[in-house]
Each structure stands twice: as C-alpha cells, then as structure tokens.
Design an enzyme around this catalytic site. Sequence first.
Site, PDB file in Angstrom:
ATOM      1  N   LYS A  18       0.659  -1.460  -0.219  1.00 30.85           N
ATOM      2  CA  LYS A  18      -0.263  -0.319  -0.155  1.00 30.85           C
ATOM      3  C   LYS A  18       0.513   1.372   0.055  1.00 30.85           C
ATOM      4  CE  LYS A  18       1.437   1.254   4.723  1.00 30.85           C
ATOM      5  NZ  LYS A  18       1.255   2.484   4.642  1.00 30.85           N
ATOM      6  N   THR A  64      -3.242   5.279   3.610  1.00 30.46           N
ATOM      7  CA  THR A  64      -2.212   6.138   2.954  1.00 30.46           C
ATOM      8  C   THR A  64      -1.949   7.154   1.812  1.00 30.46           C
ATOM      9  OG1 THR A  64      -1.520   4.019   4.182  1.00 30.46           O
ATOM     10  CG2 THR A  64      -0.442   5.300   3.036  1.00 30.46           C
ATOM     11  N   ASN A  69       4.581   7.997   2.540  1.00 31.00           N
ATOM     12  CA  ASN A  69       5.215   7.995   1.299  1.00 31.00           C
ATOM     13  C   ASN A  69       4.285   8.611   0.162  1.00 31.00           C
ATOM     14  OD1 ASN A  69       6.532   5.045   1.315  1.00 31.00           O
ATOM     15  ND2 ASN A  69       4.552   5.078   2.982  1.00 31.00           N
TER      16      ASN A  69
END
Length: 319
Positions: A184, A241, A249
Amino acid sequence: MIGVLGAGAFGTALAIALARHGTPVALWARDPETVAAINHTHRAPRLPGATLPDTITASTDIARVARAETLLLATPMQSLHAVLSQVASPLTGQRVVACCKGIDVTDLTGPTGVIARAKPQAIAAILTGPSFADDIARGLPTALTLACADADAGWRLQRDLSTPTLRLYRSTDAIGAELGGALKNVIAIACGACIGIGLGDSARAALMTRGFAEMSRLATTLGARANTLAGLSGLGDLSLTCTSDLSRNYRFGLALGRGTTFDASLTVEGVKTAEAVTRLAARLGLDLPICRSVAEVSGGTVSVGDAITRLLNRPLKEE
C-alpha cells in the site's frame, strides 16, 4: 514487561498506548539524548506534544530491552535485520512482533521473514494496519491486524497488546498482512504523484483500485489469503495512506508530481519496497505496472508524466 526497539514516532506511540493502561514498557533508542529526554521529562523528540507515562523506561542498552517476553520492532524495514543483529540473544520462545511495513531489498522477504532468518527460534508476528502515530498516542480509536502463524501465540499477543482504544484483529496469515502493509505504501506514492501533477480524484480512485488488484495478485501468488488483503492490513491501510497528507509515502508522491523537493531525512518505506517488489514480480513472472512505474519514477529513470502516459496506453482489458 513489553520491550519496544525503536523510539521513533510509531514505537513511542505504541509504548504510550500500552503503558497508559498499566503495562510496563522498556523502550530502546540509539540516541542517549532521546533516552534522557524520555526518562527525565517524559517527552519524546520524535512525537512532540505527547506526554509519556511513568511506566515507560528508555534505555540505550538493547540487550536489556530485548529480554522482554514480547518484543515490538518499531524500526524502519530496511534497518530491521541490522537491529536484530545487535541482539546477541537468540530470543528463543520470545514473541517478536514487527511493527514496520515493507519488503527487504536484499532478500525480498517481509518483516516476519527477516525475523525468521535472523532469529529462527523466536515466534515471529506482525502488527499492521491503518494507523498514524499521533492518533495512537492521543488515544484515538485505532484498529490493526495482529498476524502470527502460531495461532496460540497470536491469541496471547492479541490479549496482551489490545487496549480500550487500540483494537487488534487476529490472523494467522502473516504473509498477507505484511504484504498488504508493504504494497500500500507503493500505491500511496503513485496516488500522491497523481494528485501532485493535477490528474484529480477520479484518477486517484482508479489508481487505488488497480493498485489493490496488483497487491492482491502478488500476495495470493505468495500464498496469502485474498480476504486478508480485503481487511485492515490491505484495503484499510491503502485507503488511509492514499488519501491523507499525514502519510509520508503520499507526500513523497505529491512532491514527485509537483517537481518539488522532499525532506531526505524522512524514511519513505515505499521507495525501497517498490524496488524490491519489482524484482520480486520479475522473478515470479507477474505484471505489476503501477509498482514498476513507482520504482522507475522514484529512481529517477522515468518522469511522472511519461509513467502516466505509459499506464494510460496499456491495452484495454476485462476487469
């Protein structure tokens, strides 16, 4: 007592969550100044604003902390093997729980594989899922997956590590849980780049969906259960995320898309994971175009614009 190796934001947050409910916690940090701050002021440099309970004791002595029956490894993925190598004990029968996300770029295994290689007599597990350190430290409700191939050890870990606000769901599918958490991050970089270059939310939704297909393709090939990827450690973590500015990220991807610099001192696990997963996919004969594109863009060999053009020009196919 529970031991935590790594006094970064996430390791400190877990220590706070456990200690807040009466569990003594030994927290290892390399930096003597960090240890002194935690022990004398009950403040952590990596988690500003948080107050640490008195039941947390910090130390630079890794052997002392590693004597705990349950040991949480809250270090960056690519440092995991090096940290375990500093522990002289074989950790026989101890429950060693990885709290990092990624694929080791050297041997192309996840965190439990690194633990098994470095400390084969330990009981390896992984704690992963949609969570930010600040939320956990503040006592905000958070649900995670606790995966351990040893079902009895997993049950005991679930009991010992759950709190009124930290809800752990048990699984024996450690491979699925760790791959969901690792992959992910790669898709989050892609989504950040998508928003950063101005493609919009519809394009991001498409990337998340097709990225999830890549996550599932690799994980099930390696023996994971499909329903694990549909749970907290896969789809849940992907959703968080890929949509939050609190994700390193995602912010790294934004910087790539905007052509701006990113703080090099911050660990972005998805960069090395993209490199590792591209090599792993090639070995397995799998087509993972989004992961491959992230590896190329992060490595500077392909521009964001060229990567997007190439993805959009792929042959049309059935979903």
